[in-house]
Write a protein that holds these residues in place. Structure first.
Motif, mmCIF file in Angstrom:
data_model
loop_
_atom_site.group_PDB
_atom_site.id
_atom_site.type_symbol
_atom_site.label_atom_id
_atom_site.label_comp_id
_atom_site.label_asym_id
_atom_site.label_seq_id
_atom_site.Cartn_x
_atom_site.Cartn_y
_atom_site.Cartn_z
ATOM 1 N N TYR A 180 0.834 -1.054 -0.071
ATOM 2 C CA TYR A 180 0.096 -0.055 -0.054
ATOM 3 C C TYR A 180 1.056 1.309 0.018
ATOM 4 N N LEU A 181 0.414 2.449 -0.460
ATOM 5 C CA LEU A 181 0.987 3.577 -0.635
ATOM 6 C C LEU A 181 0.905 4.378 0.754
ATOM 7 N N TYR A 182 1.814 4.831 1.601
ATOM 8 C CA TYR A 182 1.628 5.602 2.594
ATOM 9 C C TYR A 182 2.394 7.020 2.495
ATOM 10 N N LEU A 183 1.617 7.960 2.633
ATOM 11 C CA LEU A 183 2.654 9.385 2.722
ATOM 12 C C LEU A 183 2.555 9.754 4.098
ATOM 13 N N ALA A 184 3.680 9.776 4.575
ATOM 14 C CA ALA A 184 3.973 10.188 6.222
ATOM 15 C C ALA A 184 3.897 11.688 6.198
ATOM 16 N N SER A 185 3.116 12.289 6.594
ATOM 17 C CA SER A 185 2.952 13.689 6.453
ATOM 18 C C SER A 185 4.071 14.472 7.521
ATOM 19 N N GLU A 186 3.704 13.844 8.886
ATOM 20 C CA GLU A 186 4.420 14.446 9.781
ATOM 21 C C GLU A 186 5.750 13.782 10.449
ATOM 22 N N PRO A 187 5.502 12.350 10.615
ATOM 23 C CA PRO A 187 6.863 11.743 11.065
ATOM 24 C C PRO A 187 8.152 12.387 10.968
ATOM 25 N N LEU A 188 8.641 12.769 12.188
ATOM 26 C CA LEU A 188 10.027 13.357 11.579
ATOM 27 C C LEU A 188 11.538 12.243 11.775
ATOM 28 N N ALA A 189 11.138 11.061 12.184
ATOM 29 C CA ALA A 189 12.487 9.974 12.325
ATOM 30 C C ALA A 189 13.000 9.903 11.065
ATOM 31 N N GLN A 213 11.774 11.426 0.016
ATOM 32 C CA GLN A 213 11.672 12.595 0.817
ATOM 33 C C GLN A 213 11.459 13.859 0.022
ATOM 34 N N SER A 214 10.382 14.655 0.624
ATOM 35 C CA SER A 214 10.227 15.706 -0.013
ATOM 36 C C SER A 214 11.274 16.763 0.125
ATOM 37 N N THR A 215 11.101 17.816 -0.579
ATOM 38 C CA THR A 215 12.266 19.204 -0.592
ATOM 39 C C THR A 215 11.735 20.243 0.197
ATOM 40 N N LEU A 216 10.530 20.002 1.012
ATOM 41 C CA LEU A 216 10.221 20.780 2.211
ATOM 42 C C LEU A 216 11.334 21.136 3.006
ATOM 43 N N GLY A 217 11.623 22.557 3.046
ATOM 44 C CA GLY A 217 12.906 23.030 4.199
ATOM 45 C C GLY A 217 12.319 23.328 5.491
ATOM 46 N N ALA A 218 13.056 24.089 6.083
ATOM 47 C CA ALA A 218 12.405 24.563 7.411
ATOM 48 C C ALA A 218 12.845 26.156 7.695
ATOM 49 N N TRP A 219 12.053 26.579 8.485
ATOM 50 C CA TRP A 219 12.154 27.990 9.054
ATOM 51 C C TRP A 219 13.029 27.975 10.295
ATOM 52 N N VAL A 220 14.072 28.744 10.433
ATOM 53 C CA VAL A 220 15.032 28.793 11.453
ATOM 54 C C VAL A 220 14.957 30.286 12.050
ATOM 55 N N TRP A 230 17.109 15.039 10.694
ATOM 56 C CA TRP A 230 18.480 15.131 10.224
ATOM 57 C C TRP A 230 18.893 16.676 9.677
ATOM 58 N N VAL A 231 18.075 16.943 8.875
ATOM 59 C CA VAL A 231 17.918 18.330 8.109
ATOM 60 C C VAL A 231 17.949 19.421 9.374
ATOM 61 N N GLN A 232 16.926 19.357 10.134
ATOM 62 C CA GLN A 232 16.574 20.478 11.159
ATOM 63 C C GLN A 232 17.656 20.521 12.107
ATOM 64 N N ALA A 233 17.946 19.377 12.598
ATOM 65 C CA ALA A 233 19.233 19.429 13.443
ATOM 66 C C ALA A 233 20.507 19.813 12.862
ATOM 67 N N ALA A 234 20.859 19.565 11.618
ATOM 68 C CA ALA A 234 21.948 19.979 10.864
ATOM 69 C C ALA A 234 21.673 21.462 10.701
ATOM 70 N N THR A 237 6.578 4.143 0.935
ATOM 71 C CA THR A 237 6.625 5.194 2.095
ATOM 72 C C THR A 237 7.436 6.370 1.420
ATOM 73 N N PHE A 238 6.475 7.442 1.449
ATOM 74 C CA PHE A 238 7.132 8.938 0.964
ATOM 75 C C PHE A 238 6.776 9.794 2.351
ATOM 76 N N ARG A 239 7.699 10.744 2.683
ATOM 77 C CA ARG A 239 7.474 11.827 3.666
ATOM 78 C C ARG A 239 7.651 12.995 3.125
ATOM 79 N N LEU A 240 6.642 13.987 3.656
ATOM 80 C CA LEU A 240 6.377 15.454 3.596
ATOM 81 C C LEU A 240 7.509 15.983 4.419
ATOM 82 N N ARG A 241 7.393 16.281 5.529
ATOM 83 C CA ARG A 241 8.086 17.001 6.621
ATOM 84 C C ARG A 241 9.536 16.909 6.317
ATOM 85 N N ALA A 242 10.388 17.863 6.565
ATOM 86 C CA ALA A 242 11.670 17.772 6.716
ATOM 87 C C ALA A 242 12.310 17.004 7.779
ATOM 88 N N SER A 243 13.171 16.022 7.772
ATOM 89 C CA SER A 243 13.582 15.061 8.491
ATOM 90 C C SER A 243 14.289 15.908 9.801
#
Length: 402
Positions: free
Chosen positions: A119-128, A358-365, A148-152, A140-146
């Motif tokens: 089945y196809l699953y889009l993980a909208s928010e889980p960050l692991a 993984q999507s290319t959504l980034g993050a605001w810092v 790793w990216v935010q911690a970096a 499995t595809f993921r929307l939110r920035a991981s």
């Protein structure tokens, strides 16, 4: 797409009879599984973001000539319950795929289930990070920035300071563990002389803030990396503020700047922390972000949260994938999500990387401050995730063979 992957997806198309029959229905259904009662501060704005996007998508003709419908279910934050609901949504409700979840351990359970069943699953928010890397799979595809990216991004800022001794505090489950590991690895690479003198692991939503603050203070760190959120964050901020834990120390906060968690702190919000978040109040007129904010306020009578954004972009992503696929069977949808480009999102064009789903959504810092009795982010910027990603070679080595 390699031969093994094509074979696996071909098997999925044959197995997923309910999604294949979806076009015979009046609407095209997507199963949405989340912790609506347990994590209402995020989940309710998230649902409203989905509903706003659906009103726009269906107002423009829907997908493949039909309305797109989300079937919402509450899993109570229980991985076993989430898997049970996913099965029901796919086999009884005729959903073509499922999405959702906030907590990473629930998302990982659904990801494993998706791979098992095809089945196809889009993980909208889980960050692991493991969701798309160590435990990644073709479904499995993921929307939110991981994490790793935010911690970096936070580590990059931390490396500019004179701080050498760090303490960390994070909830003791997949997201918190990944977030600490990512910060430590990135900061150590940038500044090899750093040392981590304390690691605190409170149980999720069951923090003993007084004990945690005392333990960190005893270690005498120069700086603190905080991964707690929700009620845990509120307790830590209050207890740490009362005891002077943050005085004279740099603090880096993953998610601390998100309105769900910052706004409830009111005038007790910490000042001067470097954080990731969602400064919706600072978007300029004429930008895609401000267009989204205005539409959300008009539709709901509320200001948006990060959940609102995630929900909105989840529905946009799914609609774009279905339209690109031209069909609703799993194999077609999975192929459509690979290198999918989603136009008109609040950040502009969004895409999904074929290398790791993984999507290319980034993050605001930015930095926390208190203005008019409210916690806000100031001096913020939106950062693209690409410079903070591991190399393609490292990602290929992390992901299981497909």
């Amino acid at each position: 797409m390699n031969l093994i992957r094509r074979t696996v997806l071909g098997m999925a198309a044959a197995a997923a009879l309910a999604p294949a029959a979806a076009l015979a229905q009046d609407t095209i259904k997507v199963g949405e599984i989340n912790h609506y009662k347990r994590m209402a501060a995020f989940a309710e704005p998230y649902k409203k973001g989905i509903e706003l996007a659906l009103s726009q998508i269906n107002g423009d003709g829907g997908v493949l000539g039909k309305d797109l419908e989300f079937v919402f279910r509450d899993d109570q934050g229980d991985p076993a319950e989430a898997v049970k609901i996913a099965e029901e949504l796919m086999t009884r409700e005729g959903a073509v795929m499922f999405t959702g979840t906030i907590l990473s351990h629930v998302g990982l359970a659904l990801s494993s289930f998706a791979a098992e069943k095809g089945y196809l699953y889009l993980a909208s928010e889980p960050l692991a990070d493991s969701l798309v890397w160590g435990s990644g799979n073709p479904y499995t595809f993921r929307l939110r920035a991981s994490t790793w990216v935010q911690a970096a991004m936070l580590a990059e800022e931390a490396a500019k300071t004179d701080a050498v001794k760090y303490a960390t505090i994070a909830p003791n489950y997949a997201y918190g563990q990944d977030a600490v590991a990512a910060f430590k690895e990135n900061l150590t690479r940038l500044k090899p002389e750093v040392e981590f003198v304390a690691e605190q692991w409170p149980a999720l939503f069951n923090i003993d803030a007084g004990a945690e603050v005392q333990a960190i203070e005893r270690a005498k760190p120069d700086a603190i990396y905080n991964v707690t959120f929700g009620t845990d964050l509120a307790k830590l901020v209050r207890e740490g503020g009362d005891r002077g834990l943050f005085d004279g120390r740099s603090v880096y906060g993953l998610l601390t700047g998100e309105p769900e968690y910052l706004e409830p702190l009111g005038d007790e919000a910490p000042e001067g922390w470097y954080v990731t978040g969602f400064p919706w109040y600072g978007f300029e007129d004429g930008t895609p972000g401000k267009t989204f904010v205005d539409a959300y306020v008009e539709a709901t009578g509320e200001t948006p949260k990060i959940g609102s954004l995630v929900g909105y972009m989840t529905a946009q992503s799914i609609a774009a994938a279905i339209n690109k696929a031209g069909a609703t069977d799993t194999a077609s949808l999975v192929a459509a999500f690979e290198d999918l480009k989603v136009e008109g999102t609040p950040i502009g064009e969004l895409s999904y990387r074929a290398i790791d789903n993984q999507s290319t959504l980034g993050a605001w810092v930015g930095t926390t401050a208190v203005e008019d009795g409210k916690g806000v982010m100031v001096d913020w910027e939106y950062k693209d995730p690409a410079p903070y990603m591991p190399s393609d070679e490292d990602i290929k080595a992390m992901r299981p063979a497909e």
